[in-house]
Scaffold this active site. Structure first.
Site, mmCIF file in Angstrom:
data_model
loop_
_atom_site.group_PDB
_atom_site.id
_atom_site.type_symbol
_atom_site.label_atom_id
_atom_site.label_comp_id
_atom_site.label_asym_id
_atom_site.label_seq_id
_atom_site.Cartn_x
_atom_site.Cartn_y
_atom_site.Cartn_z
ATOM 1 C CD GLU A 177 -2.717 1.330 2.459
ATOM 2 O OE1 GLU A 177 -3.330 2.384 2.685
ATOM 3 O OE2 GLU A 177 -2.798 0.329 3.189
ATOM 4 C CE LYS A 309 -4.424 -18.124 13.279
ATOM 5 N NZ LYS A 309 -3.889 -19.298 12.595
ATOM 6 C CG ASP A 385 -1.029 -16.969 12.052
ATOM 7 O OD1 ASP A 385 -1.466 -16.527 10.974
ATOM 8 O OD2 ASP A 385 -1.459 -17.993 12.596
ATOM 9 C CG HIS A 483 -4.376 6.996 -0.455
ATOM 10 N ND1 HIS A 483 -4.033 5.675 -0.495
ATOM 11 C CD2 HIS A 483 -4.316 7.363 0.846
ATOM 12 C CE1 HIS A 483 -3.794 5.250 0.729
ATOM 13 N NE2 HIS A 483 -3.953 6.253 1.567
#
Length: 508
Positions: A177, A309, A385, A483
């Site tokens: 990004e 998660k 992770d 952006h």
């Protein structure tokens, strides 16, 4: 100097690859030096002799010759001949690394790529831009990934440095990004101007919450009372801690639904993130518990009471992994000159966006602007992770004016940063290099858990920098402009310069 052409093994493989033979046995004759007993071409075979592919039966005879190991037999076959055995179901694609041995891991990857490519619709993988060469697959095998066909590089940038608890750290961020690293760097600059970030570790405990069934709710209730008792806690603690010198049971929390009991084991795990460690300890504790309640049935070692998660209020309230609070004071002059906004505007925006807006959406732990952006980039860079960004990114960003409204007091509260500096992706070479750059590679030699706690402090502080910069850009109205200028796809068009930090143009 010899005038004879030099043919490498790679030249041969490319020529064979170009042939695209469906059945080599029907298209090419057998080389003169091979026979049905499975003998291979002699080492001094000519190029013309080596060009021939053996039939499937000959390849199978070589592969199954009992006087050799499978690895030795595969070494006598060309890549195309091994592919033939894979296609005919005689060699399992997932077992190539094990069969070839540690010295031929890259060859196993190359063959798997060919098998997958030729079976796919596009048939593009074999010659694709996905890299596979010059990588240490020995660290991956049996630890990080299966059926490997290569690796996917992600750009790694450095934000900062940022002063955290008196020490300056570069902030490693693996991301695709645009503007993210530059924006975080701007936040670091503003925080450093006020003396940097101070952090507090309020808790350190990884959790596992099994689901346990009982014949009746009455028995489930009795088990809950036992687990909550001093006797039950001591019995489970002793069993749990017998499995590891690092795993220390800190607390047990139980809940009952019908005849199913859920027990949340909260444990310190040293410098490891700790899921494997705590799972092993939980399993042992449940074996001991079954001696007291023989009718119990463990439905799942993880009954989603952990919670791993997935977004969950229990993680937000109780914490999971490392719970960190980071704090900094940004001078009002810096807010004006570096961040191009005001203390009043920032505080107002933070309340309306991060607090009220998130409450209107019914968010759980989402009282922030983009904590996940920074956390996930550091996760990828340091071998964590990435799926655990779900709960690890839970964050509350708070801002308030201090010193008669002249300066900005900012905090971020992150109760669930699940990280380690041992195990998992931290064993991979590049990720170890990043951890080494931060001075927290591996286990701390004197104080178990210190390195992983430091990583959590770095993440929370970097999140603060990212939050400060983004909210400032929003308050000043420059986010979209930045952006559009720096985060659009520009294929084959090199940037004319390093993207500038998002911010308004200076006033005349």
């Amino acid at each position: 100097m010899s005038s004879h052409p030099v043919f490498t093994v790679r030249d041969l493989e490319l020529k064979l690859k170009a042939a695209r033979l469906v059945d080599p046995a029907e298209s090419l004759p057998t080389p003169p030096s091979s026979n049905s007993s499975g003998s291979a071409s002699p080492p001094n075979a000519t190029y013309e002799e080596s060009y021939f592919l053996r039939s499937f039966d000959e390849c199978l005879a070589i592969y199954e010759e009992p006087s050799r190991t499978k690895g030795e037999s595969l070494a006598l076959l060309s890549d195309e001949e091994v592919i033939l055995l894979v296609d005919r179901g005689k060699v399992a694609p997932y077992a190539l690394e094990k069969l070839f041995g540690m010295g031929e891991l890259e060859r196993a990857i190359r063959i798997r790529r060919a098998v997958v490519s030729r079976a796919s619709n596009t048939k593009s993988l074999e010659n694709s831009s996905i890299p596979y060469e010059d990588y240490d697959y020995s660290r991956v095998l049996g630890a990080c990934c299966e059926n490997v066909i290569g690796y996917v590089p992600v750009p790694l940038g450095i934000a900062g440095p940022l002063t955290i608890d008196g020490t300056s750290y570069p902030i490693p961020m693996a991301t695709a990004e645009g503007t993210l690293v530059a924006s975080t760097s701007r936040g670091c600059k503003a925080l450093n101007a006020g003396g940097g970030v101070s952090t507090v570790l309020t808790s350190d405990a990884m959790t596992r919450g099994p689901a346990i069934d009982f014949p009746s709710a009455v028995l489930a209730g009795r088990a809950k009372v036992w687990v909550d008792s001093e006797e039950g806690h001591d019995v489970l603690k002793e069993a749990f801690e017998s499995t590891s010198r690092f795993a220390k049971l800190k607390s047990l929390k139980s809940a009952i639904a019908g005849r199913t009991l859920y027990v949340r084991f909260a444990t310190s795990t040293g410098d490891a993130m700790g899921m494997n460690m705590i799972s092993k300890g939980t399993e042992k504790a449940l074996e001991t518990m079954k001696e007291h309640f023989p009718s119990m049935v463990v439905l799942a070692l993880s009954g989603n009471y952990c919670t791993d998660k997935k977004p969950a209020a229990i993680n937000w309230i109780e914490g999971r992994g490392k719970s960190i609070v980071a704090e900094a004071v940004v001078p009002g002059k810096v807010v004006t000159t570096v961040l191009k906004t005001t203390v009043e505007a920032l505080c107002n925006l933070n309340i309306k966006k991060n607090l009220i807006g998130s409450a209107m959406a019914g968010s759980i732990g989402g009282f922030n602007a983009h904590a996940s952006n920074i956390l996930t980039a550091i996760f990828l860079a340091t071998g964590q992770d990435p799926a655990q960004n779900v709960e690890s990114s839970m964050c509350m960003t708070l801002m308030e004016p201090v010193n008669d409204g002249q300066d900005l007091l900012m905090t971020v509260t992150m109760p669930c940063i699940e990280v380690g500096t041992v195990g998992g992706g931290t064993i991979l070479g590049p990720q170890q290099g990043v951890l080494e750059m931060l001075g927290i590679k591996g286990a701390h030699p004197k104080t178990p858990g210190h390195n992983s706690q430091t990583l959590a402090r770095i993440i929370a502080s970097a999140v603060m920098a990212g939050e400060l910069s983004l909210l400032s850009a929003l308050a000043a109205g420059h986010l979209i402009r930045a952006h559009m200028a720096h985060n659009r796809s520009q294929v084959n068009t090199p940037a004319v310069s390093v993207p500038v930090t998002p911010g308004p143009a200076p006033r005349p």
